[in-house]
Motif scaffolding. Structure first.
Motif, mmCIF file in Angstrom:
data_model
loop_
_atom_site.group_PDB
_atom_site.id
_atom_site.type_symbol
_atom_site.label_atom_id
_atom_site.label_comp_id
_atom_site.label_asym_id
_atom_site.label_seq_id
_atom_site.Cartn_x
_atom_site.Cartn_y
_atom_site.Cartn_z
ATOM 1 N N PHE A 232 2.635 2.768 -5.475
ATOM 2 C CA PHE A 232 3.871 2.081 -5.788
ATOM 3 C C PHE A 232 4.874 2.305 -4.656
ATOM 4 C CE2 PHE A 232 2.433 2.515 -10.304
ATOM 5 C CZ PHE A 232 2.334 1.149 -10.542
ATOM 6 N N GLU A 233 5.771 1.346 -4.478
ATOM 7 C CA GLU A 233 6.721 1.427 -3.372
ATOM 8 C C GLU A 233 7.524 2.720 -3.396
ATOM 9 O OE1 GLU A 233 9.298 -1.830 -2.670
ATOM 10 O OE2 GLU A 233 7.689 -3.299 -2.514
ATOM 11 N N GLU A 234 7.953 3.138 -4.596
ATOM 12 C CA GLU A 234 8.768 4.342 -4.663
ATOM 13 C C GLU A 234 7.972 5.611 -4.362
ATOM 14 O OE1 GLU A 234 8.329 2.913 -9.026
ATOM 15 O OE2 GLU A 234 8.408 2.045 -7.017
ATOM 16 N N ASP A 235 6.643 5.500 -4.346
ATOM 17 C CA ASP A 235 5.816 6.640 -3.970
ATOM 18 C C ASP A 235 5.559 6.700 -2.469
ATOM 19 O OD1 ASP A 235 5.624 7.368 -6.635
ATOM 20 O OD2 ASP A 235 3.823 6.164 -6.965
ATOM 21 N N LEU A 236 5.894 5.649 -1.751
ATOM 22 C CA LEU A 236 5.703 5.615 -0.308
ATOM 23 C C LEU A 236 6.944 6.166 0.388
ATOM 24 C CD1 LEU A 236 4.086 2.061 0.070
ATOM 25 C CD2 LEU A 236 2.931 4.265 0.280
ATOM 26 N N PRO A 237 6.774 6.852 1.513
ATOM 27 C CA PRO A 237 7.940 7.419 2.201
ATOM 28 C C PRO A 237 8.802 6.349 2.851
ATOM 29 C CG PRO A 237 5.964 7.716 3.521
ATOM 30 C CD PRO A 237 5.504 7.154 2.202
ATOM 31 N N ILE A 238 10.091 6.613 2.923
ATOM 32 C CA ILE A 238 11.004 5.736 3.647
ATOM 33 C C ILE A 238 10.881 6.060 5.132
ATOM 34 C CG2 ILE A 238 13.413 5.081 3.976
ATOM 35 C CD1 ILE A 238 13.900 5.905 1.088
ATOM 36 N N PRO A 239 10.522 5.095 5.970
ATOM 37 C CA PRO A 239 10.271 5.405 7.387
ATOM 38 C C PRO A 239 11.530 5.846 8.115
ATOM 39 C CG PRO A 239 10.248 3.031 7.030
ATOM 40 C CD PRO A 239 10.316 3.663 5.673
ATOM 41 N N THR A 240 11.365 6.817 8.978
ATOM 42 C CA THR A 240 12.450 7.275 9.835
ATOM 43 C C THR A 240 12.413 6.500 11.152
ATOM 44 O OG1 THR A 240 11.079 8.988 10.857
ATOM 45 C CG2 THR A 240 12.249 9.566 8.820
ATOM 46 N N ARG A 309 8.915 0.323 3.398
ATOM 47 C CA ARG A 309 8.050 1.409 2.937
ATOM 48 C C ARG A 309 6.579 1.143 3.266
ATOM 49 N NH1 ARG A 309 10.179 4.905 -1.199
ATOM 50 N NH2 ARG A 309 12.266 4.314 -1.915
ATOM 51 N N LEU A 310 6.194 -0.131 3.394
ATOM 52 C CA LEU A 310 4.806 -0.461 3.686
ATOM 53 C C LEU A 310 4.410 -0.087 5.107
ATOM 54 C CD1 LEU A 310 4.552 -3.964 1.961
ATOM 55 C CD2 LEU A 310 3.950 -1.731 1.028
ATOM 56 N N LEU A 311 5.387 0.288 5.929
ATOM 57 C CA LEU A 311 5.075 0.661 7.307
ATOM 58 C C LEU A 311 4.102 1.825 7.361
ATOM 59 C CD1 LEU A 311 5.752 0.218 10.351
ATOM 60 C CD2 LEU A 311 7.545 1.942 10.070
ATOM 61 N N SER A 312 4.211 2.747 6.406
ATOM 62 C CA SER A 312 3.327 3.916 6.419
ATOM 63 C C SER A 312 1.868 3.530 6.207
ATOM 64 C CB SER A 312 3.754 4.919 5.348
ATOM 65 O OG SER A 312 3.671 4.344 4.051
ATOM 66 N N LEU A 313 1.617 2.360 5.608
ATOM 67 C CA LEU A 313 0.242 1.940 5.347
ATOM 68 C C LEU A 313 -0.464 1.427 6.588
ATOM 69 C CD1 LEU A 313 0.684 0.060 1.945
ATOM 70 C CD2 LEU A 313 0.031 2.436 2.321
ATOM 71 N N VAL A 314 0.283 1.063 7.633
ATOM 72 C CA VAL A 314 -0.340 0.483 8.817
ATOM 73 C C VAL A 314 -0.464 1.493 9.944
ATOM 74 C CG1 VAL A 314 0.499 -1.805 8.211
ATOM 75 C CG2 VAL A 314 1.845 -0.389 9.755
ATOM 76 N N ALA A 315 -0.265 2.775 9.654
ATOM 77 C CA ALA A 315 -0.444 3.789 10.694
ATOM 78 C C ALA A 315 -1.858 3.729 11.254
ATOM 79 C CB ALA A 315 -0.134 5.171 10.133
ATOM 80 N N ASP A 316 -2.827 3.530 10.366
ATOM 81 C CA ASP A 316 -4.216 3.322 10.770
ATOM 82 C C ASP A 316 -4.547 1.873 10.474
ATOM 83 O OD1 ASP A 316 -6.896 3.251 11.272
ATOM 84 O OD2 ASP A 316 -7.466 4.729 9.768
ATOM 85 N N ILE A 317 -4.896 1.090 11.500
ATOM 86 C CA ILE A 317 -5.088 -0.352 11.285
ATOM 87 C C ILE A 317 -6.285 -0.655 10.410
ATOM 88 C CG2 ILE A 317 -3.947 -1.047 13.418
ATOM 89 C CD1 ILE A 317 -6.788 -1.362 14.610
ATOM 90 N N THR A 318 -7.149 0.321 10.191
ATOM 91 C CA THR A 318 -8.270 0.098 9.277
ATOM 92 C C THR A 318 -7.908 0.495 7.856
ATOM 93 O OG1 THR A 318 -9.190 2.297 9.704
ATOM 94 C CG2 THR A 318 -9.925 0.492 11.129
ATOM 95 N N PHE A 319 -6.587 0.667 7.590
ATOM 96 C CA PHE A 319 -6.126 1.150 6.282
ATOM 97 C C PHE A 319 -6.594 0.303 5.111
ATOM 98 C CE2 PHE A 319 -3.144 -2.197 7.019
ATOM 99 C CZ PHE A 319 -2.705 -2.605 5.785
ATOM 100 N N PRO A 320 -6.805 -1.028 5.237
ATOM 101 C CA PRO A 320 -7.170 -1.777 4.030
ATOM 102 C C PRO A 320 -8.463 -1.313 3.383
ATOM 103 C CG PRO A 320 -6.445 -3.262 5.768
ATOM 104 C CD PRO A 320 -6.663 -1.910 6.397
ATOM 105 N N THR A 321 -9.321 -0.594 4.123
ATOM 106 C CA THR A 321 -10.562 -0.133 3.503
ATOM 107 C C THR A 321 -10.297 0.872 2.383
ATOM 108 O OG1 THR A 321 -10.751 1.586 5.193
ATOM 109 C CG2 THR A 321 -11.890 -0.487 5.616
ATOM 110 N N SER A 322 -9.112 1.472 2.362
ATOM 111 C CA SER A 322 -8.795 2.478 1.350
ATOM 112 C C SER A 322 -8.195 1.869 0.089
ATOM 113 C CB SER A 322 -7.823 3.517 1.916
ATOM 114 O OG SER A 322 -8.360 4.134 3.058
ATOM 115 N N TYR A 323 -7.746 0.609 0.168
ATOM 116 C CA TYR A 323 -7.015 0.010 -0.940
ATOM 117 C C TYR A 323 -7.653 -1.314 -1.359
ATOM 118 C CZ TYR A 323 -3.495 3.351 0.590
ATOM 119 O OH TYR A 323 -2.840 4.498 0.956
ATOM 120 N N ASN A 324 -7.464 -1.631 -2.629
ATOM 121 C CA ASN A 324 -8.021 -2.859 -3.184
ATOM 122 C C ASN A 324 -6.985 -3.981 -3.031
ATOM 123 O OD1 ASN A 324 -9.178 -4.903 -4.720
ATOM 124 N ND2 ASN A 324 -9.987 -3.487 -6.234
#
Length: 459
Positions: A232-240, A309-324
């Protein structure tokens, strides 16, 4: 984090400091391998009642038995009525005392209620406003607006960029980047939304229930049904500021922010025309394109913004393999249809063009004529405007009449059988997931997919 004069000047200080209060629905797997819900006691009373009455599994790990079955119980009608939310109390509804309520569409229900004589059973009377009120009284369909969705990105792929394409091919979102589509028929989508029921997340047609399945999303967009739920968005960190600089090399100005969301235009203006010369530059552009895709397609809200907040998900460009992402797109689409059908919004949110192409695949006699019928993958490329030789033009009322006249023989149960992609393990996983009840989640909402209520599609 400092707020006044800081990175996010429009966000109240208490919002950044407060802990997340949203109760997360826990999941576990029962003996049959199905996802079931846990911690039902943390849900609101109205939602618990609706789940019990619908026979949805609770799967509480603390109770006796883990099969997820809900015991039969007698619930007093007064308790049900007390638990039922009042009109306008559902999420996304606009209160009557809100000034914007006056500008919302009127669904035409009279005080005495509609007549039940010679009424299509799909247009059943129900509590609150619903688009079917207009259809039941014979009025013209209310044409909803489609906003914000981007179906192709010419600026991002204008010049040959071999390094960029090699990086994109490593992400399971690659199928989305190949999708191109002509203008969506909003009259058809509005007529279908009249038959949408938020209780089942299906379109109630004259001969049965039909809807968009995980299998449809995989075949049309190439999104696999695998991985865990997106946080959930509120569980993702706010990017610095350091996060922005390390991942994208730059940060939006304060004028590009609206709260914690920033403009998609900023991504397009700063990254779309770049020609990467090294793999590191290609990775940075891929991160920007993925963020753009999340705001313009998967989590489209029609406001041209995407959550920072979604910025933290793209740190690794292969991140979609972890999420549905298949389930996430479907959950967000369900939320948009729920709001539109209940007259809470006059426009669609979510990637609504997939509804049109799925409808044409299952009811081809109402779809456009195609020049080349060789099925590509993702299949949505088949419906691009350059491949349409003739598009059937119907008035708003004619579209409603065509949908009202559908019979079982019009329904194509195997629209994808000619595609070699149906033989892949990913297709079989999505196919099997479409046959059962599932929980779908995006960063904001949780929705039920009731696969057992759908029309038989290839199974």
């Amino acid at each position: 984090m400092e707020v006044d004069g800081g990175l996010y000047p429009n966000v109240p200080p208490g919002f950044l400091a407060a802990d997340s209060t949203r109760a997360r629905i826990k999941r576990e797997v029962n003996d049959d391998g199905e996802s079931v819900m846990d911690d039902i006691d943390n849900l609101p009373l109205s939602k618990r009642m609706r789940m019990l009455l619908a026979g949805k599994p609770s799967g509480s790990s603390s109770g006796s038995g883990s099969s997820g079955k809900v015991p039969t119980c007698n619930v007093d009608e007064a308790v049900i009525e007390e638990a039922r939310p009042s009109k306008g109390a559902e999420r996304g509804a606009i209160p009557k005392n809100d000034p914007s309520h006056q500008s919302m569409p009127r669904c035409g229900r009279n005080e005495a209620g509609p007549s039940r004589q010679s009424v299509d059973p799909c247009y059943v009377p129900r509590e609150g406003q619903h688009l079917s009120d207009v259809a039941r009284e014979g009025g013209a369909p209310m044409i909803l607006r489609g906003r914000g969705v981007r179906t192709h990105w010419p600026d991002w792929f204008r010049d040959p960029q071999p390094l960029f394409f090699q990086v994109l091919e490593r992400t399971p979102l690659f199928g989305l980047f190949r999708v191109r589509l002509s203008k969506t028929n909003m009259a058809l989508l509005s007529v279908l939304t009249e038959r949408w029921r938020a209780e089942t997340h299906t379109f109630h047609l004259p001969f049965g229930e039909w809807g968009i399945t995980p299998y449809d999303i995989y075949m049309q967009l190439g999104l696999r049904y695998e991985g865990g739920s997106i946080p959930f968005e509120e569980d993702l960190p706010i990017p610095t500021e350091d996060d922005w600089m390390s991942l994208l090399g730059m940060m939006p100005d304060s004028s590009d922010f609206s709260g914690l969301r920033f403009k998609l235009l900023w991504l397009s203006a700063n990254f779309s025309r770049r020609i990467p010369q090294t793999e590191a530059e290609a990775v940075v552009k891929a991160r920007a394109l993925i963020l753009y895709t999340l705001g313009a397609m998967i989590f489209c809200h029609g406001n041209e913004l995407v959550s920072s907040r979604l910025l933290s998900l793209v740190a690794d460009i292969t991140f979609p393999t972890s999420y549905n992402w298949n389930a996430a797109l479907l959950a967000h689409l369900y939320e948009g249809l729920d709001k539109a059908s209940r007259c809470s919004s006059r426009s669609f949110t979510g990637f609504y063009p997939v509804i049109e192409v799925c409808f044409f695949d299952h009811f081809p006699h109402l779809g456009p004529s195609l020049i080349n019928r060789t099925p590509p993958f993702p299949r949505m490329m088949l419906w691009y405007k350059d491949n349409r030789s003739r598009t059937r033009q119907f008035s708003d009322l004619a579209w409603r009449s065509n949908v009202d006249a559908l019979v079982p023989d019009d329904f194509h149960t195997r629209p994808y059988f000619r595609s070699a992609a149906t033989l892949t393990p990913e297709a079989q996983e999505a196919f099997q997931a479409s046959r059962r009840r599932r929980i779908l989640e995006d960063p904001r909402v949780t929705k039920w997919y009731l696969g057992e209520t759908f029309l038989a599609v290839d199974w």
